[in-house]
Design a protein around this motif. Structure first.
Motif, PDB file in Angstrom:
ATOM      1  N   LYS A  44       0.851  -1.191   0.000  1.00  0.00           N
ATOM      2  CA  LYS A  44       0.000   0.000   0.000  1.00  0.00           C
ATOM      3  C   LYS A  44       0.885   1.239   0.000  1.00  0.00           C
ATOM      4  O   LYS A  44       1.606   1.512   0.958  1.00  0.00           O
ATOM      5  CB  LYS A  44      -0.916   0.016   1.233  1.00  0.00           C
ATOM      6  CG  LYS A  44      -1.870  -1.158   1.292  1.00  0.00           C
ATOM      7  CD  LYS A  44      -2.802  -1.230   0.084  1.00  0.00           C
ATOM      8  CE  LYS A  44      -3.709  -2.459   0.145  1.00  0.00           C
ATOM      9  NZ  LYS A  44      -4.552  -2.608  -1.052  1.00  0.00           N
ATOM     10  N   ARG A  45       0.821   1.987  -1.090  1.00  0.00           N
ATOM     11  CA  ARG A  45       1.599   3.216  -1.217  1.00  0.00           C
ATOM     12  C   ARG A  45       0.712   4.413  -0.881  1.00  0.00           C
ATOM     13  O   ARG A  45      -0.471   4.257  -0.576  1.00  0.00           O
ATOM     14  CB  ARG A  45       2.184   3.311  -2.618  1.00  0.00           C
ATOM     15  CG  ARG A  45       3.110   2.141  -2.956  1.00  0.00           C
ATOM     16  CD  ARG A  45       3.853   2.368  -4.243  1.00  0.00           C
ATOM     17  NE  ARG A  45       4.616   3.608  -4.204  1.00  0.00           N
ATOM     18  CZ  ARG A  45       5.320   4.074  -5.233  1.00  0.00           C
ATOM     19  NH1 ARG A  45       5.353   3.398  -6.369  1.00  0.00           N
ATOM     20  NH2 ARG A  45       5.990   5.211  -5.141  1.00  0.00           N
ATOM     21  N   ASN A  46       1.268   5.609  -0.967  1.00  0.00           N
ATOM     22  CA  ASN A  46       0.471   6.793  -0.638  1.00  0.00           C
ATOM     23  C   ASN A  46      -0.024   7.538  -1.868  1.00  0.00           C
ATOM     24  O   ASN A  46      -0.435   8.690  -1.784  1.00  0.00           O
ATOM     25  CB  ASN A  46       1.266   7.739   0.281  1.00  0.00           C
ATOM     26  CG  ASN A  46       2.506   8.328  -0.390  1.00  0.00           C
ATOM     27  OD1 ASN A  46       2.777   8.079  -1.569  1.00  0.00           O
ATOM     28  ND2 ASN A  46       3.270   9.109   0.367  1.00  0.00           N
ATOM     29  N   LEU A 106     -13.177   0.244   9.555  1.00  0.00           N
ATOM     30  CA  LEU A 106     -13.377   0.728  10.923  1.00  0.00           C
ATOM     31  C   LEU A 106     -13.455  -0.437  11.913  1.00  0.00           C
ATOM     32  O   LEU A 106     -12.933  -0.345  13.034  1.00  0.00           O
ATOM     33  CB  LEU A 106     -14.647   1.572  11.006  1.00  0.00           C
ATOM     34  CG  LEU A 106     -14.574   2.952  10.325  1.00  0.00           C
ATOM     35  CD1 LEU A 106     -15.952   3.610  10.313  1.00  0.00           C
ATOM     36  CD2 LEU A 106     -13.557   3.854  11.013  1.00  0.00           C
ATOM     37  N   ALA A 107     -14.075  -1.528  11.497  1.00  0.00           N
ATOM     38  CA  ALA A 107     -14.177  -2.701  12.382  1.00  0.00           C
ATOM     39  C   ALA A 107     -12.803  -3.287  12.674  1.00  0.00           C
ATOM     40  O   ALA A 107     -12.507  -3.672  13.819  1.00  0.00           O
ATOM     41  CB  ALA A 107     -15.084  -3.749  11.749  1.00  0.00           C
ATOM     42  N   ILE A 108     -11.932  -3.367  11.661  1.00  0.00           N
ATOM     43  CA  ILE A 108     -10.571  -3.886  11.848  1.00  0.00           C
ATOM     44  C   ILE A 108      -9.798  -2.997  12.811  1.00  0.00           C
ATOM     45  O   ILE A 108      -9.109  -3.468  13.722  1.00  0.00           O
ATOM     46  CB  ILE A 108      -9.849  -3.994  10.489  1.00  0.00           C
ATOM     47  CG1 ILE A 108     -10.437  -5.138   9.658  1.00  0.00           C
ATOM     48  CG2 ILE A 108      -8.341  -4.191  10.680  1.00  0.00           C
ATOM     49  CD1 ILE A 108      -9.938  -5.192   8.232  1.00  0.00           C
ATOM     50  N   LEU A 109      -9.919  -1.690  12.636  1.00  0.00           N
ATOM     51  CA  LEU A 109      -9.205  -0.748  13.496  1.00  0.00           C
ATOM     52  C   LEU A 109      -9.704  -0.830  14.935  1.00  0.00           C
ATOM     53  O   LEU A 109      -8.914  -0.912  15.882  1.00  0.00           O
ATOM     54  CB  LEU A 109      -9.367   0.673  12.959  1.00  0.00           C
ATOM     55  CG  LEU A 109      -8.648   0.977  11.634  1.00  0.00           C
ATOM     56  CD1 LEU A 109      -9.112   2.310  11.072  1.00  0.00           C
ATOM     57  CD2 LEU A 109      -7.138   0.975  11.821  1.00  0.00           C
ATOM     58  N   PRO A 142      -2.847  -2.792  12.572  1.00  0.00           N
ATOM     59  CA  PRO A 142      -3.929  -3.075  11.617  1.00  0.00           C
ATOM     60  C   PRO A 142      -3.533  -2.844  10.154  1.00  0.00           C
ATOM     61  O   PRO A 142      -4.207  -3.335   9.254  1.00  0.00           O
ATOM     62  CB  PRO A 142      -5.037  -2.106  12.042  1.00  0.00           C
ATOM     63  CG  PRO A 142      -4.800  -1.875  13.485  1.00  0.00           C
ATOM     64  CD  PRO A 142      -3.297  -1.863  13.630  1.00  0.00           C
ATOM     65  N   GLY A 143      -2.451  -2.118   9.927  1.00  0.00           N
ATOM     66  CA  GLY A 143      -2.009  -1.895   8.548  1.00  0.00           C
ATOM     67  C   GLY A 143      -1.788  -3.198   7.806  1.00  0.00           C
ATOM     68  O   GLY A 143      -2.007  -3.288   6.592  1.00  0.00           O
ATOM     69  N   LEU A 144      -1.366  -4.219   8.525  1.00  0.00           N
ATOM     70  CA  LEU A 144      -1.119  -5.523   7.910  1.00  0.00           C
ATOM     71  C   LEU A 144      -2.415  -6.141   7.392  1.00  0.00           C
ATOM     72  O   LEU A 144      -2.485  -6.626   6.250  1.00  0.00           O
ATOM     73  CB  LEU A 144      -0.457  -6.443   8.934  1.00  0.00           C
ATOM     74  CG  LEU A 144       0.323  -7.655   8.431  1.00  0.00           C
ATOM     75  CD1 LEU A 144       1.369  -7.245   7.414  1.00  0.00           C
ATOM     76  CD2 LEU A 144       0.971  -8.379   9.603  1.00  0.00           C
ATOM     77  N   ALA A 145      -3.471  -6.125   8.207  1.00  0.00           N
ATOM     78  CA  ALA A 145      -4.773  -6.674   7.785  1.00  0.00           C
ATOM     79  C   ALA A 145      -5.404  -5.815   6.695  1.00  0.00           C
ATOM     80  O   ALA A 145      -5.995  -6.337   5.739  1.00  0.00           O
ATOM     81  CB  ALA A 145      -5.705  -6.778   8.988  1.00  0.00           C
ATOM     82  N   LEU A 146      -5.261  -4.504   6.816  1.00  0.00           N
ATOM     83  CA  LEU A 146      -5.858  -3.603   5.827  1.00  0.00           C
ATOM     84  C   LEU A 146      -5.222  -3.773   4.453  1.00  0.00           C
ATOM     85  O   LEU A 146      -5.873  -3.585   3.429  1.00  0.00           O
ATOM     86  CB  LEU A 146      -5.719  -2.147   6.296  1.00  0.00           C
ATOM     87  CG  LEU A 146      -6.491  -1.779   7.565  1.00  0.00           C
ATOM     88  CD1 LEU A 146      -6.141  -0.365   8.010  1.00  0.00           C
ATOM     89  CD2 LEU A 146      -7.996  -1.899   7.341  1.00  0.00           C
TER      90      LEU A 146
END
Length: 346
Positions: free
Chosen positions: A162-164, A320-323, A211-215
């Motif tokens: 995931k880049r910006n 939002l749920a993951i976070l 959570p960045g990993l799951a997202l």
């Protein structure tokens, strides 16, 4: 120079507020010679990515980042924890799994007692343990001001990177942590921060962006970064510039630490906030003439700040749920991406 028990008294800045101002940094980088970049380098200096990414085979890429700064708090153990969290979170912001770290340590050896320095490194090690990694080495120097941080190496499948720069028209903008850490740190230095405010500051700055990993596994998450020294406005503008879009920010939806809002209204802010606005304020359109305190919050340097996520609107609830399942209770949708450029705050 002598140590009076306050680490912050030994440094001219603290946390991500130490960052070189965006305009100055841009001028420095422009002077660097341009060279042909290898195709395997999937992310580098362009658009201020959180980490460099180098592909080594079809399914794996190495992710490398470094972050270090001067004390943002006086407790040496907590300083170590904050600095390590800040560095590791850049790996999560790329959707990668951290593998190991190297310590960067610069200390005024003749000023700080050795047990204080040991507490700093112990704090960093504790966060690495929480992330499931080890500090495998590093480098140390005798310096005028105390400095601590990490080099962190991670691994990512390129298809999950995931880049910006991947935001799309209509995407929702989600922020995982409330703003205000820079203002809390400024109040701490002025001895105007409450005990509750200090505890909240520690809790926010030592919360890993795991959570960045799951997202990263969600196709509908199109771009991701974390909010650090350039403030919410600065890092949101990076997403907007990278995608060639305008970020439409809903100010009333932005989560803010309550005490930070009160302090900002009382004219407590950081010098980095002013430098940030000078660098990119011309790209921000403010409606309803908000107060200067709101501007200071928009540009407030966040040490170990939250994830800033661009995702398809239909994924809002899942993101939002993951976070929230991982303890980011104040995560919120704060805006949308639309055609245009810059940033509009309403």
């Amino acid at each position: 120079m002598y140590y009076n028990g306050r680490l912050t008294s030994l440094s001219h800045g603290g946390g991500c507020g130490c960052k070189i101002a965006p305009g100055v940094l841009s001028s420095i980088l422009k002077a660097s010679p341009l060279r042909a970049l290898p195709a395997a380098l999937l992310a580098g200096n362009e658009n201020n990515e959180d980490a460099a990414v180098y592909q080594i085979n079809p399914n794996q890429a190495i992710v490398a980042t470094t972050d270090f700064f001067m004390p943002i708090v006086d407790d040496p153990y907590e300083f170590g924890r904050i600095a390590a969290t800040n560095a590791i979170s850049d790996i999560y912001a790329m959707g990668a799994q951290p593998l190991f770290a190297l310590a960067l340590l610069g200390m005024p050896i003749n000023v700080l007692p050795l047990d204080v320095i040991q507490k700093i490194t112990a704090g960093g090690e504790s966060v690495c343990a929480d992330a499931g990694i080890v500090i495998a080495g590093g480098h140390s120097i005798d310096s005028v001001e105390p400095i601590y941080g990490l080099v962190v190496i991670g691994l990512v499948d390129p298809k999950h990177l995931k880049r910006n720069n991947g935001a799309r028209v209509g995407d929702s903008i989600i922020l995982s942590k409330p703003l205000g850490v820079g203002i809390l740190s400024a109040a701490l230095k002025k001895e105007r921060l409450s005990d509750a405010g200090y505890r909240e500051m520690i809790a926010l700055t030592t919360q890993l962006n795991k959570p960045g990993l799951a997202l990263s596994r969600l196709d509908g998450v199109h771009a991701m970064t974390d909010v650090t020294g350039f403030g919410l406005a600065g890092h949101l503008l990076e997403l907007a510039r990278g995608a060639g879009l305008r970020a439409a920010l809903n100010w009333s939806a932005v989560p803010i630490v309550d005490e930070a809002m009160t302090l900002a209204q009382g004219d407590i802010y950081t010098g980095a906030s002013t430098r940030n606005w000078a660098a990119y304020g011309n790209e921000v359109t403010l409606s309803n003439q908000p107060g200067i305190w709101q501007q200071h919050l928009l540009t407030d340097p966040q040490t170990s700040g939250g994830l800033l996520i661009s995702c398809a609107p239909e994924l809002e609830a899942e993101v939002l749920a993951i976070l929230r399942a991982d303890g980011f209770s104040r995560a919120a949708v704060i805006g949308r991406f639309e055609p245009g450029s810059g940033m509009a705050v309403s």
